[in-house]
Design a protein around this motif. Structure first.
Motif, short mmCIF file in Angstrom:
data_model
loop_
_atom_site.label_atom_id
_atom_site.label_comp_id
_atom_site.label_asym_id
_atom_site.label_seq_id
_atom_site.Cartn_x
_atom_site.Cartn_y
_atom_site.Cartn_z
N THR A 260 -30.22 -14.00 -24.40
CA THR A 260 -29.17 -13.22 -25.08
C THR A 260 -29.76 -12.37 -26.19
N GLN A 262 -32.78 -11.00 -26.18
CA GLN A 262 -33.43 -9.85 -25.55
C GLN A 262 -32.42 -8.78 -25.17
N ILE A 263 -31.29 -9.21 -24.61
CA ILE A 263 -30.25 -8.25 -24.25
C ILE A 263 -29.69 -7.57 -25.49
N GLN A 264 -29.52 -8.33 -26.57
CA GLN A 264 -29.03 -7.74 -27.83
C GLN A 264 -30.02 -6.73 -28.39
N TYR A 267 -29.37 -3.47 -26.64
CA TYR A 267 -28.18 -2.81 -27.16
C TYR A 267 -28.44 -2.20 -28.54
N LEU A 498 -32.19 -11.47 -16.61
CA LEU A 498 -32.44 -10.26 -17.39
C LEU A 498 -32.70 -9.08 -16.46
N HIS A 501 -29.55 -7.64 -15.31
CA HIS A 501 -28.93 -6.87 -16.40
C HIS A 501 -29.56 -5.48 -16.49
N HIS A 505 -27.79 -1.70 -15.75
CA HIS A 505 -27.77 -0.61 -16.73
C HIS A 505 -28.80 0.48 -16.40
#
Length: 724
Positions: A260, A262-264, A267, A498, A501, A505
């Protein structure tokens, strides 16, 4: 070489484990400036190394040789790192400013602990003060404490290499219930900033231990971000770093939290792109449908248009619906993790408050000395309490909003003044009931970090994790999932999530980097490898990956679509036609599958097989320009020139693609209208930015079609001269 180059070269030698070379490099520095920090330790290391060399030269075996050599590398690294920090404190603006603010603060462990713990008891004792003196005493106490925290923050982030005792002390301090959370958070940020800019194994260990043991989520999440950003690739002389990482990643909970995070990070790094999208697609409609306007006298409500109300009685309702729709779009972006506030608040970081580095990392609290004038101007703390307890702004944005409100409070309409402090004041975008969960805390902290590295005046003096600024001997990077230190750890178990994800995107460059760091038997891994090869322009290498997935799941449409697309891009039209036929068997009414199969058949010269299908599609989807585009090409290749010309005129009069001008040119050329053909080819060159050489390439690619109309290679050269 200057001092900076000498130190950089020494660090490089140490990372390559070339101890002798590093000693020779630093010898140049100490011979010129013997008073520099660490000279005594340097001489000791040099002496110990020479003893090792002499001992080996005499042929003596030494079972401790490896560990001793590693110890000498580590000792010399610490000397070099301390020299580098010392040099920066004299020559780099950010360090020099902080060194001046710290003002030789007493950072002995006992003193720091005493000051921080005494503050807690002093605050508690304020309630015993007489009411007439309590406010003044409170003001003095918080000003004195903020001054200390400011100096401590600057002393810590510019500190030299830590000892084991330093690490133990600060670990205990940051986990202590007798120190306020806000102070602990600031200290964690200072340690993180220091470790991010100069590797320090003991600061790294401190951040890891605090992350593992902290019960306060605000402290824990700052420590998590800190140790992740403090990892330095290639620091093999401190193998403890990778050992700690392997142990951490053996926990599924940690691996999930790192996913989470890494995804943040992704963003957070997209903040400016998200802002552009908001400014382009959302804000114009919000402002247009708002009933507020900004004039010379401040913010005022627009007067109602009586005629508009009579002629369009539902106008207000429609405006409100449009406004709500745009707000919902922003809320959706926010829920997905986008930083929707950066664009607005980046203009509000010019207040003197943000001149002090510590304030970028200080949690929002009402007793901050800088907020006293704001409270006096507002008359009470109701709005600030709502801002602190209910909003989902990051800390620095909360301060920005408070200072901005102080400046405009007298210009606001009376009804807005009355609403200030109410639960509805912040609106649906800014209000949150989940400000204390780990993900929200971490998201807002990352936003604070991003703002600091983008907007602080001397931020370019730091290693920027969001964008490599080329500072220091190491590269800052938030894409830590690709670090060598994480390969072969428990993190591999969540890398596929990941990867999905990133594919969703369309971050294909990052996806390609990630896929090289792990392997999986999951069909999705093979499919992602296939699509990655297509995105890299290597469609011909994608086949084996899609075939591998299809052996496991023969009807997997995602894999079939990938294989068909790879076939089209590789000009393998036989395979493309076969795979699209399989897809149509699974989904007979899929328009895109039908269109792409028709393209493959046209490329194979099987025009008669697609005419009926294309006419059916054109009838079903009369406004689909892509259907018309394929049908026009089919008519051109089938020598139905009148129908083709009619379709191309329709395409050129609506929303033409660049290729429409080229193909329409072929059509007019075949009809014998040279003037119009030349015009269309020139327009294609202008629109696409190509020249006559690229036009010749297109002629050669479409030789089979041109030959149907008797257009020879010589004709093509002559046409180039006409166009040229």
């Amino acid at each position: 070489m200057n001092v900076e180059e000498i130190l950089s070269k020494a660090i490089g030698c140490l990372m390559d484990k070339r101890l002798s070379n590093a000693i020779d490099v630093l010898e140049q520095l100490y011979s010129q400036r013997p008073s520099l920090i660490g000279h005594g330790e340097f001489d000791s290391i040099k002496s110990d190394y020479q003893l090792m060399v002499d001992y080996m030269g005499k042929g003596f075996p030494d079972s401790h040789r490896e560990s001793l050599y590693k110890t000498l590398l580590q000792r010399l690294y610490r000397v070099t790192a301390d020299l580098e920090i010392s040099w920066r404190c004299k020559n780099v603006s950010a360090y020099a400013n902080s060194f001046r603010v710290a003002d030789h603060l007493n950072t002995s462990h006992d003193f720091v602990r005493t000051v921080l713990e005494s503050f807690v008891s002093d605050v508690a004792l304020l309630s015993l003060q007489p009411e007439e003196t309590r406010e003044e005493k409170s003001k003095e106490l918080y000003e004195r404490h903020h001054s200390f925290i400011n100096r401590l923050f600057n002393a810590l982030w510019t500190s030299c290499q830590w000892t084991d005792n330093d690490s133990s002390f600060y670990t205990d301090l940051l986990l202590s219930p007798t120190v306020v959370s806000a102070d602990q958070q600031v200290v964690v940020s200072a340690i993180s900033l220091s470790a991010m800019n100069q590797f320090d194994i003991n600061k790294f260990k401190t951040l890891v231990k605090v992350y593992q043991a902290a019960s306060d989520q605000h402290v824990k999440q700052r420590a998590l971000v800190g140790w992740v950003l403090s990892i330095f690739e290639g620091m093999d002389i401190f193998p403890e770093q990778d050992a700690i990482i392997h142990e951490l990643c053996s926990s599924q909970a940690v691996a999930k939290e790192l996913l989470t995070l890494q995804i943040q990070f992704f963003y957070s790094s997209d903040a400016e792109k998200d802002n552009d999208k908001i400014q382009r697609d959302i804000m114009p409609d919000i402002m247009r449908n708002s009933n507020l306007t900004i004039g010379r006298l401040g913010i005022m409500e627009k007067e109602e248009d009586a005629l508009e109300s009579i002629l369009h009685q539902d106008a207000d309702e429609k405006r409100m619906e449009q406004l709500e729709e745009k707000v919902r779009k922003m809320m959706d972006m926010q829920k997905q993790g986008s930083d929707i506030y950066f664009g607005g608040f980046r203009q509000m970081k010019q207040f003197p408050f943000f001149y002090d580095m510590v304030n970028w990392f200080t949690p929002f609290y009402l007793d901050h000395p800088a907020l006293r004038p704001v409270i006096q101007k507002l008359g009470d703390t109701k709005f600030l309490e709502t801002l602190m307890n209910r909003s989902n702004f990051c800390e620095s944005d909360r301060y920005s909003l408070a200072f901005a409100l102080e400046q405009i409070i007298n210009q606001l309409p009376s009804n807005i003044k009355e609403a200030i402090g109410s639960d509805a004041m912040l609106g649906p975008l800014a209000e949150s009931d989940d400000t204390e969960d780990a993900i929200s805390i971490r998201r807002t902290y990352l936003q604070d970090l991003y703002r600091f590295f983008r907007l602080y005046p001397t931020a370019n003096n730091f290693i920027n994790p969001f964008e490599d600024s080329g500072k220091g001997d190491f590269v800052g990077d938030t894409f830590f999932f690709t670090y060598k230190s994480f390969i072969g750890t428990g993190l591999d178990e969540v890398k596929l999530r990941l990867a999905m994800h990133l594919y969703k995107h369309q971050q294909m460059t990052e996806l390609a980097d990630l896929l090289t760091t792990f392997q999986s038997d999951d069909p999705r891994y093979a499919i992602l490898m296939g699509y990655t090869n297509i995105s890299l322009g290597k469609a011909e290498y994608a086949y084996p990956f899609f075939d591998k997935a299809l052996k496991i799941e023969p009807d997997n449409q995602w894999a079939l679509k990938g294989k068909a697309r790879a076939a089209l891009e590789s000009e393998d039209y036989h395979t493309a036609e076969e795979v699209y036929a399989l897809l149509l068997a699974l989904e007979p009414n899929n328009k895109n599958y039908t269109m792409n199969r028709c393209v493959a058949l046209l490329k194979l010269g099987r025009t008669s097989e697609v005419r009926e299908e294309l006419f059916r599609l054109d009838y079903q989807y009369p406004n689909d320009m892509n259907v018309k585009r394929i049908l026009a090409w089919a008519m051109l290749t089938d020598k139905s020139l009148d129908k083709a010309a009619q379709l191309y005129e329709s395409l050129l009069s609506t929303s033409p693609a660049n290729e429409d001008y080229l193909n329409a040119g072929y059509c007019q050329w075949a009809k014998g209208d040279m003037k119009r053909a030349v015009e269309l080819f020139r327009e294609w060159m202008r629109k696409s930015g190509n020249d006559t050489e690229q036009l010749l390439d297109e002629f050669r690619n479409d030789t089979d079609t041109l030959k149907k109309y008797g257009i020879s290679e010589t004709d093509c050269y002559l046409m180039l001269s006409l166009v040229g």
